[in-house]
Design a protein around this motif. Structure first.
Motif, PDB file in Angstrom:
ATOM      1  N   LYS B 127      32.218  42.452  33.849  1.00 31.00           N
ATOM      2  CA  LYS B 127      33.272  42.383  33.032  1.00 31.00           C
ATOM      3  C   LYS B 127      34.136  41.526  34.007  1.00 31.00           C
ATOM      4  O   LYS B 127      34.566  41.718  35.129  1.00 31.00           O
ATOM      5  N   GLN B 128      34.816  40.431  33.457  1.00 28.66           N
ATOM      6  CA  GLN B 128      35.307  39.509  33.947  1.00 28.66           C
ATOM      7  C   GLN B 128      36.308  38.616  33.122  1.00 28.66           C
ATOM      8  O   GLN B 128      35.876  38.394  31.982  1.00 28.66           O
ATOM      9  N   GLY B 129      37.290  37.813  33.687  1.00 32.14           N
ATOM     10  CA  GLY B 129      37.966  37.112  32.734  1.00 32.14           C
ATOM     11  C   GLY B 129      38.352  37.910  31.546  1.00 32.14           C
ATOM     12  O   GLY B 129      39.094  38.942  31.643  1.00 32.14           O
ATOM     13  N   ALA B 130      38.122  37.301  30.350  1.00 32.03           N
ATOM     14  CA  ALA B 130      38.418  37.980  28.995  1.00 32.03           C
ATOM     15  C   ALA B 130      37.856  39.175  28.828  1.00 32.03           C
ATOM     16  O   ALA B 130      38.428  40.151  28.051  1.00 32.03           O
ATOM     17  N   ARG B 132      37.671  41.680  31.316  1.00 32.39           N
ATOM     18  CA  ARG B 132      38.077  42.628  32.429  1.00 32.39           C
ATOM     19  C   ARG B 132      38.882  43.728  31.809  1.00 32.39           C
ATOM     20  O   ARG B 132      39.273  43.765  30.825  1.00 32.39           O
ATOM     21  N   SER B 133      38.906  44.773  32.817  1.00 33.31           N
ATOM     22  CA  SER B 133      39.487  46.157  32.331  1.00 33.31           C
ATOM     23  C   SER B 133      40.953  45.785  32.242  1.00 33.31           C
ATOM     24  O   SER B 133      41.581  45.011  32.674  1.00 33.31           O
ATOM     25  N   GLU B 134      41.684  46.587  31.217  1.00 32.36           N
ATOM     26  CA  GLU B 134      43.017  46.956  31.167  1.00 32.36           C
ATOM     27  C   GLU B 134      43.859  47.156  32.013  1.00 32.36           C
ATOM     28  O   GLU B 134      45.123  46.524  32.550  1.00 32.36           O
ATOM     29  N   GLY B 135      43.334  48.144  33.032  1.00 32.23           N
ATOM     30  CA  GLY B 135      44.021  48.558  34.106  1.00 32.23           C
ATOM     31  C   GLY B 135      44.776  49.735  33.720  1.00 32.23           C
ATOM     32  O   GLY B 135      44.643  50.883  34.098  1.00 32.23           O
ATOM     33  N   ARG B 184      30.076  45.542  40.782  1.00 33.23           N
ATOM     34  CA  ARG B 184      30.436  44.902  39.656  1.00 33.23           C
ATOM     35  C   ARG B 184      29.458  45.117  38.220  1.00 33.23           C
ATOM     36  O   ARG B 184      29.744  44.999  37.209  1.00 33.23           O
ATOM     37  N   TYR B 222      32.518  36.504  44.436  1.00 34.02           N
ATOM     38  CA  TYR B 222      33.774  36.906  43.942  1.00 34.02           C
ATOM     39  C   TYR B 222      35.071  36.534  44.463  1.00 34.02           C
ATOM     40  O   TYR B 222      36.213  36.141  43.749  1.00 34.02           O
ATOM     41  N   LEU B 223      35.207  36.635  45.521  1.00 35.73           N
ATOM     42  CA  LEU B 223      36.438  36.372  46.511  1.00 35.73           C
ATOM     43  C   LEU B 223      36.365  35.282  47.595  1.00 35.73           C
ATOM     44  O   LEU B 223      35.955  35.643  48.707  1.00 35.73           O
ATOM     45  N   ILE B 248      38.833  45.820  49.247  1.00 37.25           N
ATOM     46  CA  ILE B 248      39.393  45.437  47.841  1.00 37.25           C
ATOM     47  C   ILE B 248      38.160  45.410  46.692  1.00 37.25           C
ATOM     48  O   ILE B 248      38.495  45.720  45.371  1.00 37.25           O
ATOM     49  N   MET B 249      37.011  45.644  47.071  1.00 35.70           N
ATOM     50  CA  MET B 249      35.835  45.411  46.066  1.00 35.70           C
ATOM     51  C   MET B 249      35.555  47.015  45.663  1.00 35.70           C
ATOM     52  O   MET B 249      34.471  47.199  44.928  1.00 35.70           O
ATOM     53  N   GLN B 250      36.025  47.838  46.463  1.00 35.87           N
ATOM     54  CA  GLN B 250      36.058  49.129  46.256  1.00 35.87           C
ATOM     55  C   GLN B 250      34.418  49.659  46.366  1.00 35.87           C
ATOM     56  O   GLN B 250      33.987  50.397  45.745  1.00 35.87           O
TER      57      GLN B 250
END
Lengths: 599, 599
Positions: B127-130, B132-135, B184, B222-223, B248-250
């Motif tokens: 899941k990334q870009g469009a 991705r999660s809503e948060g 991810r 990713y980063l 940051i990547m949990q």
């Protein structure tokens, strides 16, 4: 004049402007513009953040700055684009001391708006890409100092045996973004924050808080969020990001450090700042003091009759930790903006016996989904990112529309929103919720710029209000307290165990009064707001946000703040202004406005 | 077949290949290739990392995989480029279960090399870009779990009430990059490392250490590093980056956790792993165990006569903290590769009384500056980044050249380097330093792949060797110890307070012996190396690195490692193989090689 300039109208305009500037002909330059026209300058000519509105103002700006700034070297970056309202194009330029990017928009072939934004100082460019440091020290050398040793030495010295050039009070996104830019520009800087760790200002808020702006709008400079970052970052996640960012960008962040008092020595041009670091008194000195304590100022907390005898808890929204612990209790939220709604929802979710919202005056409500769909932040979205539009470019696109022009662009968007969500608004009105869309109907963005308040970006709270799960009292306020409840202005009494005043904040210069003196606060005057002559934003029209990111009437005192996007974009100009002063680059300030709203 | 395929030769080749595959005609497909040909597959067809060399091998690969893999849907991404050796182009493809990217190179119109690299699994895309999660969680909902609470619950449960699917032993860049990809892909994973904090493996090395590869080669997934990151990252800075990245990547990173014993239960298909976490015994279970303990295995430490009676300090390079404390002392470094040089320089810089390097066999020395200038890592450099070449694309460019072909590409580069730096090499030879450029002259890259050792990337040490500030004894070794010094094989005795054995490491399966059992280590056999039949890399030719990032003869056991670039790129294929197994996607493994070098 670069050969890239083609014979488009935009190209012709820039060529003619450059000729007029070269000839010192301010009137000739202004004559290229239409009757309605704007020249927005971000520290390139004016060493200020200033918009000249109208030909006379353009003449004044150019007359005062032309000889020293030596603006020129225009190179069109794009061939010139025809848009709805005219033709526009992006260009680069040079001044005597810097390089910048600009945007021009023509209407009927004449200049309508021009942006000149300083991007870097000649000779003091940030090291990056091909100019980055080697990291390794080549060759063998006795007395080699490693990266770690160098960093440890800096930490041991700065604020002790060496003093910073800039002291930033407040280590939220504003202070951190600015400190990062200053770091990259090699300006010795300390950021202090009373909370222990970077990001704690977010962590300590009510637990359900997420950013109200979407991720594409929220990137910090230099280190964008990765592509999987959520759209609306939860508060603890943004807290962790800020902490990581502070470490990776090697900022000198003094956590657990409170600013107790500050005074400016006119003779030495230096601030003396008393701080308590982990409770221990310490004196810092700096040439420049930046208050990055939040664009909202000191919390507004009313004094009301009976407060002292109230048996329950009274708190400001900024101190309310969230719903847990209030199960089965009667809760009252005074206010009807973002925090008020978020807190009310959180209390309802945690099974409060009752949650009542006291709406004192009307609120602009915008559904977050609609905001995203109507694309009112067009340059900040996934499709724009996919097209390769950089965040820096998006920031300049937004900056290219002068504040005075924004309402006419945004009013139709606000009107469309009212049509799209007509049912939603009808349901809110049906329970007595007072709605507005700005006094002139220009919507949320203008409310934010004018007063920084008066709106709710709905992520679910309005539904609870509309169906009565959050009770509403509108057009009234808390008049006084009894032992076990409150009396409203309407005469109604309500039982209460908790009263949260989500009643906003004063102007940022309240921080100056608190941290420096009332005298300095008065000298500087009101911060934020455009002079729109609407509620909380008295006229006259200023054309820019008051006192933000630019010189103030108090030498060496600066204000920095706003949302993540503003913290990112305007930190660039503030950092360049400070770097120029460190390096002795001349920074003659044009049009420092008089203070019309002290205190 | 996408309509993008144009009538180029590359397009025609792919169209013909797709037709042959659709017809189940393996021989027909192979017939499109030349006599010398390579099909390199990264988990797309073979669920393995495998290169089929020659037409017969291509027939075998396709015959075995064609029916289930259903390779097809080729779409040329580029129009097809003519290069020195032929024509080439990039394409995308699909299989029954995944999507991938590929590269084809034609020589004289026939297939010379083909790469098929799996990029994502259908239905299990990151899941990334469009996407991705809503948060934020929309609406109001009792029992809402915040981001922080969710994370805290995961940490409390994983490894306790819930077991991970994958356990990674070793939390260096390899373990961390893989854990990030698995995160991810939503594969429950724990990384354990015996050191407390992520990055400590770097922090604990000798103080002058910097990465030997330039920054463009070193990005994690990713980063990416920001644009100002130094070219050669100092060890403590990369340590901090890894720690930040882990947070940051949990990632579920268990620091201070040592793997004591592991065994595989064939019946349940599960590993039982005994660990000590901060000294407390704990049992973990996982379906898959990844050893990411460094591509170098257990340190090689000789047992020599007289060691016990030696009054000074004997250590392996991996445990040597650096120069401070050795001022005025006699220091001996056994070995002449990267670590040996770095440590010798550091001791010299710290005023050791004498520093002597014992070179046992010849070394490939390459000047770091020359390496960068000759662009032997062409896709990883600032100009490539400025052209917009992504790191992912750079990785695929490198992967598109089969291992068997690499020496003929790299030998001319190594030859040019010898010419460019002829004076430099002459000076080293003059003091007796034994040089080589690989047994076949193919240089540093091949030495790294074949044996992971035998070279020094010069950042200054060679100068000290050449002018005698670091003394050299070549073609000999330490034969034994006296109380206050060593005796060399040549008979010479040298006084010594410190002897550092920079004598390298065994094969990674030494870790399997240590952490699991000798039986399992023997079943898996040698790791790393290509079978080039050169020193430390016995034949027969394998065509790929042994046991790396792909199934081994021990079910559920995987090896991951290498430099930052390999950790980044190959973690993708290892993560996809593991995700497929979690989700029950069929993963029939083709051509699991027999073990030829056990123990």
């Amino acid at each position: 004049m670069g050969e890239v300039l083609t014979a488009t109208r935009v190209g012709n305009f820039l060529a003619a402007l450059e000729r007029a500037l070269a000839n010192g002909d301010a009137a000739g330059a202004a004559g290229l513009f239409g009757t309605e026209c704007y020249w927005r300058d971000l520290a390139a000519l004016s060493w200020n953040i200033h918009t000249a509105e109208g030909r006379e103002a353009v003449i004044a700006l150019l007359s005062a700055t032309m000889a020293t700034a030596k603006l020129g070297g225009f190179r069109l970056e794009t061939a010139g684009e025809t848009t709805d309202g005219g033709e526009e194009g992006w260009f680069t330029f040079e001044t005597a001391t810097g390089r910048g990017r600009g945007h021009v928009k023509l209407v009927d072939g004449r200049g309508f708006s021009l942006l000149t934004a300083l991007q870097e100082l000649k000779g003091f460019e940030e090291k990056q890409g091909a100019t980055r440091s080697e990291g390794v020290e080549w060759g063998a050398r006795k007395g080699r100092v490693t990266w770690k040793e160098q960093r440890e030495r800096e930490i041991a010295a700065l604020g002790h045996t060496e003093q910073p050039f800039v002291l930033i009070v407040g280590g939220g996104q504003g202070g951190i973004a600015l400190a990062a830019r200053l770091r990259r520009l090699e300006v010795p800087t300390i950021v202090i924050d009373k909370l222990p760790r970077p990001g704690d200002a977010w962590r300590s808020r009510y637990k359900s808080l997420c950013l109200h702006d979407a991720v594409w709008y929220d990137h910090l400079p230099y280190l964008p969020f990765p592509a999987h970052w959520p759209v609306y970052t939860p508060k603890d996640q943004i807290g962790d990001w800020l902490e990581m960012y502070t470490n990776i960008m090697q900022l000198n962040f003094w956590g657990g450090t409170e600013c107790v008092a500050s005074k400016y020595d006119e003779a030495s041009g230096e601030w003396e700042v008393q701080v308590l670091r982990d409770g221990v008194a310490h004196t810092l000195r700096a040439k420049h003091l930046v208050l990055a304590t939040g664009m909202s100022g000191v919390p507004n907390m009313p004094r009301l009759p009976g407060m002292d005898g109230f048996a329950g808890t009274i708190t400001h929204s900024s101190n309310h930790p969230g719903g847990p612990g209030w199960e089965g209790k009667h809760c009252i939220i005074v206010g009807a903006n973002n925090s008020a709604h978020d807190i009310a929802v959180d209390l309802w979710e945690h099974e409060a016996a009752s949650v009542t919202m006291i709406q004192r005056s009307s609120t602009m409500v915008a559904r977050a989904e609609t905001l995203r769909a109507t694309g009112d932040r067009g340059p900040y979205c996934e499709p724009a990112a996919q097209r390769g539009l950089s965040t820096d470019q998006a920031d300049l696109i937004v900056a290219a529309t002068p504040y005075a022009v924004q309402p006419r662009v945004q009013t139709p968007i606000a009107e469309r929103m009212q049509q799209t969500d007509a049912d939603f608004y009808a349901r809110l009105r049906a329970v007595g919720f007072k709605l507005d869309f700005g006094e002139d109907g220009s919507g949320l963005g203008q409310k934010y710029l004018r007063r920084g308040s008066g709106y709710y970006i709905d992520v679910g709270g309005s539904e609870l209000v509309a169906d009565g799960r959050i009770a509403l009292r509108s057009g009234t306020e808390v008049a006084g307290f009894g032992a076990s409840g409150v009396t409203l202005g309407s005469g109604e009494t309500l039982p209460a165990d908790l009263v949260v005043f989500a009643t906003g904040y004063g102007s940022m210069n309240g921080w100056a009064a608190q941290l420096i003196s009332q005298e300095v606060a008065d000298r500087v005057g009101k911060c934020w707001g455009l002079g729109s002559n609407t509620t909380y934003d008295p006229g006259p029209w200023e054309g820019e946000l008051r006192n933000m990111w630019k010189p103030t009437q108090q030498p060496g005192l600066w204000f920095h703040g706003g949302n993540l996007a503003q913290a990112r974009h305007y930190s660039r100009y503030l950092a360049l202004q400070l770097k120029a002063r460190l390096e002795g680059v001349p920074t003659p300030v044009y049009a420092l406005p008089p203070v019309r709203h002290p205190g």
